[in-house]
Motif scaffolding. Sequence first.
Motif, short mmCIF file in Angstrom:
data_model
loop_
_atom_site.label_atom_id
_atom_site.label_comp_id
_atom_site.label_asym_id
_atom_site.label_seq_id
_atom_site.Cartn_x
_atom_site.Cartn_y
_atom_site.Cartn_z
N ARG A 1 0.84 -1.20 0.00
CA ARG A 1 0.00 0.00 0.00
C ARG A 1 0.88 1.25 0.00
O ARG A 1 1.93 1.31 0.66
N SER A 2 0.41 2.26 -0.73
CA SER A 2 1.22 3.46 -0.95
C SER A 2 0.91 4.54 0.08
O SER A 2 -0.24 4.95 0.26
N ILE A 3 1.94 5.00 0.77
CA ILE A 3 1.82 6.13 1.70
C ILE A 3 2.13 7.44 0.98
O ILE A 3 1.56 8.48 1.30
N GLY A 4 3.02 7.36 -0.01
CA GLY A 4 3.36 8.58 -0.74
C GLY A 4 2.18 9.19 -1.46
O GLY A 4 2.08 10.43 -1.59
N ASP A 5 1.24 8.35 -1.94
CA ASP A 5 0.07 8.87 -2.65
C ASP A 5 -0.78 9.79 -1.76
O ASP A 5 -1.43 10.72 -2.25
N ILE A 6 -0.79 9.50 -0.47
CA ILE A 6 -1.61 10.32 0.45
C ILE A 6 -1.11 11.76 0.46
O ILE A 6 -1.90 12.72 0.36
N PHE A 7 0.20 11.94 0.54
CA PHE A 7 0.74 13.30 0.61
C PHE A 7 0.76 13.97 -0.76
O PHE A 7 0.64 15.19 -0.86
N LEU A 8 0.90 13.17 -1.82
CA LEU A 8 0.78 13.76 -3.16
C LEU A 8 -0.65 14.25 -3.40
O LEU A 8 -0.87 15.26 -4.07
N LYS A 9 -1.61 13.54 -2.84
CA LYS A 9 -3.02 13.90 -3.01
C LYS A 9 -3.35 15.26 -2.42
O LYS A 9 -4.17 16.01 -2.97
N TYR A 10 -2.68 15.61 -1.30
CA TYR A 10 -3.01 16.86 -0.61
C TYR A 10 -1.90 17.91 -0.74
O TYR A 10 -1.89 18.87 0.02
N SER A 11 -0.99 17.72 -1.68
CA SER A 11 0.13 18.67 -1.81
C SER A 11 -0.36 20.07 -2.19
O SER A 11 0.15 21.08 -1.68
N LYS A 12 -1.36 20.16 -3.07
CA LYS A 12 -1.89 21.47 -3.46
C LYS A 12 -2.56 22.17 -2.28
O LYS A 12 -2.45 23.39 -2.13
N ASP A 13 -3.26 21.39 -1.46
CA ASP A 13 -3.89 21.99 -0.27
C ASP A 13 -2.84 22.50 0.71
O ASP A 13 -3.03 23.54 1.36
N LEU A 14 -1.74 21.78 0.84
CA LEU A 14 -0.67 22.23 1.73
C LEU A 14 -0.04 23.52 1.22
O LEU A 14 0.26 24.43 2.01
N VAL A 15 0.15 23.62 -0.09
CA VAL A 15 0.69 24.85 -0.67
C VAL A 15 -0.25 26.03 -0.43
O VAL A 15 0.17 27.17 -0.21
N LYS A 16 -1.54 25.77 -0.43
CA LYS A 16 -2.53 26.83 -0.29
C LYS A 16 -2.67 27.30 1.16
O LYS A 16 -2.88 28.50 1.40
N THR A 17 -2.55 26.38 2.13
CA THR A 17 -2.88 26.72 3.51
C THR A 17 -1.68 27.15 4.35
O THR A 17 -1.83 27.97 5.26
#
Length: 882
Positions: free
Chosen positions: A499-515
């Motif tokens: 199971r991929s853990i990296g996909d979780i943070f890639l999924k929310y990378s744009k939200d992290l850049v925004k907040t």
Amino acid sequence: MADDSVLPSPTEITSLADTSVFDSKVTETSKENLCMVSTSNVDEEMPQVEARVVVVQEAGKQEELLKALKEIKVPCVKMDSMEEFGSLDSPEFENIFVVTDFQKSVFNDLYKADCRIVGPPVILNCAQMGEPLPFSCRPLYCTSMLNLVLCFTGFRKKEELVKLVTLVHHMGGVIRKECNSKVTHLVANCTQGEKFRVAVSLGTPIMRPEWIYEAWERRNEQCFCAADDDFRNEFKVPPFQDCILSFLGFSDEEKHSMEEMTEMQGGTYLPVGDERCTHLIVDENTVKELPFEPSKKLFVVKQEWFWGSIQMDARAGETMYLYEKANTPELKKSVSLLSLSTPNSNRKRRRLKESLAQLSRETDLSPFPPRKRPSAEHSLSIGSLLDISNTPDSSIHYGETPKSCAKSSRSSTPVPPKQSARWQVAKELYQTESNYVNILATIIQLFQVPLEEEGQRGGPILAPEEIKTIFGSIPDIFDVHMKIKDDLEDLIANWDESRSIGDIFLKYSKDLVKTYPPFVNFFEMSKEMIIKCEKQKPRFHAFLKINQAKPECGRQSLVELLIRPVQRLPSVALLLNDLKKHTADENPDKSTLEKAIGSLKEVMTHINEDKRKTEAQKQIFDVVYEVDGCPANLLSSHRSLIQRVETVSLGEHPCDRGEQVTLFLFNDCLEIARKRHKVIGTFRSPHDRTRPPASLKHIHLMPLSQIKKVLDIRETEDCHNAFALLVRPPTEQANVLLSFQMTSEELPKESWLKMLCRHVANTICKADAENLMYVTDPESFEVNTKDMDSTLSRASRAIKKTSKKVTRAFSFSKTPKRALRMALSSSHSSEGRSPPSSGKLAVSRLSSTSSLAGIPSPSLVSLPSFFERRSHTLSRSTTHLI
């Protein structure tokens, strides 16, 4: 203390009984009469009664009052004495008497005759508002207390109470005997009694008697309202009125701070053990037993009573904070049920607490370390907090989970038969993420939401803009990490090595850049706002003291909690790196983790870049405020401050020799300013912050494209730390030499000149920045720094300044600048048409390459008129430079 239960006899001028009963009877009677009149109109017509204003004595001499009566279109007659009273009695009119003084005998006579009496402010207010005259069964001088319902407590003297009630009625207020939810203000002469406790529990403002007296003094002011916050707050009963406090178990610094706070809140303090003390404030964390047997009159309370009273802006009840009963279950239950907000706010807080608790589930690790409170220097320094190489590993490990934000997990974490290193790191990542979410929930639930609640006792603790500055985008960050936590929890609950853990943070990378950037970039501003409000607003200081002492905070301050978002992303990057090390090469998550780590680094780089731009813009504003007369077009989104250098002018340009000159190097221009000779007064910035007066005077804002050569002047005995700029303004046909001596030792001259050449080359789009610098002897350009600080040199400069001032003062004919420029322009044109002479520098006019704001400006495209051409002097030295 006696209450106002004993009322005077009905023969008093104004009854002190509950006037609400009398007012309701008047209302009911008027309604019955209205119904009777409307019913009788059907059968037979009744004669109509018209209102008429009778101005009495001095009132008839007020022109403003007579003008107002004409505007409201009411019949008006004058009455000079009570002898004329009988002649005014008529069934066709209802007389309304206007009296200027409610203390004179004519007022008493009219009152005994049961006449309708008003003061001039009532007439003036009705005319201004376009409203009809109000009906009042009592004499009404003004309407400054209209719609206010008052209750009195703690008055022993009947005469004083009668006087206060009479003034309230004259200003349109209503009196209630019992203190309930309908009472808008409690007027208290003491801080004890049942009415006082009820008012505190309801959040009713508690006022001193002086509030009524001062409102009566301002009775003639139009549009004045006694309930205005600015006026009312001057007369509120302070929390510690009639209290004498002593403090036990606190450090000297804490004790001194609390003693100062006591005086600010209307109380006094004495040493521990003094018999005159009314309260003993005890630090329950350090004091195990009292050093003496307290008297029955002495309240021994915990420090929460002290800070709670300040936060509520009223004296809190002592029974729920008694020190000797701190370990009893009954008191613990009562204290847990105690709230400093209204009942509606309690329900809102409980709902939010439950929802946040559902989102924040209990984990194995804790967000707060079981160690001493970190020092401010360690926890608040954010120099390179976003540099993952400098983030300590200890920032990942925490202590015990706050109970208010904890709940059992929806599913227990499965433990594989053989726990792999990858599973261990993944579990740690989930646990730290869960703890981080709990911290964010604590910040929102314990601090932000109570500050934003409406109906706070004593009014809002902070203004909305202050709350926004402190917390910023914390709720948005909480939402993003709540989603990340849920995804990690699902992954751990259904663990599989593939199971991929990296996909979780890639999924929310744009939200992290925004907040994250809005919060991280302005964290210093948030910290400064907290410190400022804590110093200036005692209620906020008390609010922080109360909440930071709760176990949810782990004995950490709000500033220490708010720094966690700044530290979180570097911690996640470290854990993902560790996870990648324990991931097999054939595992597809290996490459995904690399992408996730890269995305986090991009987020942190974006944050750092935004922070750098924000700081650069702030630096430009600082330059504009520091330099008097600085051109407004210096402010530009594409411009940034590179370096500031302190120098002394060595020639005649850009100012007199010996003048202190400051050079501000920007990425595309050079601001030249000299030290002001006189600095007078201060001014305010757009944010209402008092700034120091401008210490510099603007001379010239020069595009870097006008710099043709940078001269590094060799060190000699007569010339030290000197350099020069060979400049060609677009309005001049010859070069101008600007020579300086650096006075600051922080920046080496070589570094400064290389930096200057690099940015000049970038501006004119050249790659060979080193060719812009030329090393020369000081004799070639007649530059020297000898005797710059001698007495003779300073005297010479002073004489020159005085001479210029005298010349300007006695100048009777002044040549207009426009005409002077035209003359110089024609002179330059004629010189430009003549053939160049041998041995002289042949130059051509250059067009302006200024990129400042895209608009040509006199301050940008030309040097000031004091730049006299030195082509003949410099021709021999500069011919081989161009």
